[in-house]
Design a protein around this motif. Structure first.
Motif, mmCIF file in Angstrom:
data_model
loop_
_atom_site.group_PDB
_atom_site.id
_atom_site.type_symbol
_atom_site.label_atom_id
_atom_site.label_comp_id
_atom_site.label_asym_id
_atom_site.label_seq_id
_atom_site.Cartn_x
_atom_site.Cartn_y
_atom_site.Cartn_z
ATOM 1 N N ALA A 38 0.817 -1.224 0.000
ATOM 2 C CA ALA A 38 0.000 0.000 0.000
ATOM 3 C C ALA A 38 0.850 1.273 0.000
ATOM 4 C CB ALA A 38 -0.948 0.003 1.197
ATOM 5 N N ILE A 39 2.066 1.191 0.563
ATOM 6 C CA ILE A 39 2.912 2.392 0.589
ATOM 7 C C ILE A 39 3.969 2.413 -0.505
ATOM 8 C CG2 ILE A 39 2.553 2.816 3.056
ATOM 9 C CD1 ILE A 39 5.456 1.764 3.504
ATOM 10 N N SER A 40 4.358 1.247 -1.018
ATOM 11 C CA SER A 40 5.487 1.222 -1.954
ATOM 12 C C SER A 40 5.092 1.044 -3.415
ATOM 13 C CB SER A 40 6.478 0.122 -1.569
ATOM 14 O OG SER A 40 5.883 -1.158 -1.734
ATOM 15 N N ASP A 41 3.867 0.653 -3.681
ATOM 16 C CA ASP A 41 3.377 0.537 -5.054
ATOM 17 C C ASP A 41 2.730 1.879 -5.414
ATOM 18 O OD1 ASP A 41 0.836 0.054 -6.861
ATOM 19 O OD2 ASP A 41 2.241 -1.586 -7.300
ATOM 20 N N SER A 42 3.215 2.538 -6.441
ATOM 21 C CA SER A 42 2.749 3.892 -6.749
ATOM 22 C C SER A 42 1.251 3.950 -7.067
ATOM 23 C CB SER A 42 3.565 4.511 -7.887
ATOM 24 O OG SER A 42 3.400 3.786 -9.091
ATOM 25 N N LYS A 43 0.704 2.906 -7.662
ATOM 26 C CA LYS A 43 -0.735 2.902 -7.962
ATOM 27 C C LYS A 43 -1.554 2.781 -6.677
ATOM 28 C CE LYS A 43 -0.926 1.109 -12.722
ATOM 29 N NZ LYS A 43 0.303 1.702 -13.114
ATOM 30 N N GLU A 44 -1.143 1.852 -5.802
ATOM 31 C CA GLU A 44 -1.864 1.702 -4.538
ATOM 32 C C GLU A 44 -1.719 2.956 -3.678
ATOM 33 O OE1 GLU A 44 -2.205 -1.738 -2.183
ATOM 34 O OE2 GLU A 44 -1.537 -3.077 -3.781
ATOM 35 N N PHE A 45 -0.503 3.455 -3.565
ATOM 36 C CA PHE A 45 -0.250 4.670 -2.792
ATOM 37 C C PHE A 45 -1.160 5.788 -3.312
ATOM 38 C CE2 PHE A 45 1.779 8.655 -1.824
ATOM 39 C CZ PHE A 45 2.462 8.470 -0.633
ATOM 40 N N GLY A 46 -1.199 5.937 -4.622
ATOM 41 C CA GLY A 46 -1.980 7.009 -5.218
ATOM 42 C C GLY A 46 -3.466 6.917 -4.940
ATOM 43 N N SER A 47 -4.005 5.696 -4.888
ATOM 44 C CA SER A 47 -5.446 5.579 -4.687
ATOM 45 C C SER A 47 -5.882 6.031 -3.302
ATOM 46 C CB SER A 47 -5.948 4.185 -5.016
ATOM 47 O OG SER A 47 -5.394 3.231 -4.175
ATOM 48 N N TRP A 48 -5.096 5.745 -2.261
ATOM 49 C CA TRP A 48 -5.493 6.226 -0.932
ATOM 50 C C TRP A 48 -4.997 7.647 -0.673
ATOM 51 C CZ3 TRP A 48 -1.648 7.384 2.582
ATOM 52 C CH2 TRP A 48 -0.414 6.746 2.428
ATOM 53 N N PHE A 49 -3.821 7.994 -1.155
ATOM 54 C CA PHE A 49 -3.241 9.306 -0.902
ATOM 55 C C PHE A 49 -3.942 10.406 -1.701
ATOM 56 C CE2 PHE A 49 -0.033 12.655 -1.226
ATOM 57 C CZ PHE A 49 0.492 12.683 0.058
ATOM 58 N N GLY A 50 -4.347 10.074 -2.940
ATOM 59 C CA GLY A 50 -5.010 11.060 -3.785
ATOM 60 C C GLY A 50 -4.082 11.636 -4.839
ATOM 61 N N VAL A 51 -3.375 10.767 -5.557
ATOM 62 C CA VAL A 51 -2.452 11.228 -6.595
ATOM 63 C C VAL A 51 -2.305 10.142 -7.650
ATOM 64 C CG1 VAL A 51 -0.369 10.405 -5.433
ATOM 65 C CG2 VAL A 51 -0.201 12.353 -6.948
ATOM 66 N N GLN A 52 -2.079 10.557 -8.863
ATOM 67 C CA GLN A 52 -1.834 9.608 -9.955
ATOM 68 C C GLN A 52 -0.402 9.829 -10.426
ATOM 69 O OE1 GLN A 52 -4.207 10.268 -13.470
ATOM 70 N NE2 GLN A 52 -4.080 8.119 -14.013
#
Length: 166
Positions: A24-38
């Motif tokens: 959830a923190i190291s995969d940019s797609k997963e990070f982006g979905s919860w954090f709010g960034v693409q």
């Protein structure tokens, strides 16, 4: 507890395995979905990555607060990727004025640290380096990110609870 003007520290006990939190923190797609960034690619140590703010998919209330910044471009300089333990990057905190060139400013370091804990995984986020930010925007950047990291800890917790994966 002493207050620091240079660093923000937030921790949350996540009811998920260390492996799941790591993704959830190291995969940019997963990070982006919860954090709010693409992001335009994967997180790679030593490389920069460009992101565009996109409202989080996890929480409608938070998504509303992110909506005014939708499409805003920013850059992460990925610092370290130490699997299952540490993910860190540098960025320019609260760099939301499109008319300002923040590239001449010092950046802050954001570190995500994982530890095993009873009932799940302890995630600690530390953002440091605020004392180097120009004085005219230091307090505002610190306050914005202090509140931002509080919200992000809730978002990752909600994201992991929603996906039902361990």
């Amino acid at each position: 507890m002493a207050t620091s003007t240079d660093r923000i520290v937030k921790s949350v006990l996540l009811r998920a395995s260390r492996e799941r939190v790591w993704r959830a923190i190291s995969d940019s797609k997963e990070f982006g979905s919860w954090f709010g960034v693409q992001f335009d690619g994967p997180f790679v140590a030593g490389a920069s990555i460009v992101g565009k703010l996109m409202p989080t998919t996890v929480d409608a209330e938070v998504a509303k607060t992110q909506e005014p910044y939708k499409g805003f471009r920013f850059e992460f300089a990925v610092d370290r990727v130490e699997p299952m333990r540490l993910f860190s990057f540098r960025w320019h905190p609260f760099a939301v004025d499109s008319g300002v060139d923040y590239s001449k400013e010092p950046s802050t370091l954001v570190a995500f640290q994982l530890e095993d804990a009873a009932g799940g995984t302890m995630l600690t986020v530390i953002e440091s380096g605020f004392d180097q930010i120009p004085l005219e925007r230091r307090a505002k950047a610190f306050a914005a990110n202090e509140g931002g990291w509080t919200a992000q800890m809730k978002l990752i917790e909600k994201y992991l609870a929603q996906d039902g994966e361990d």
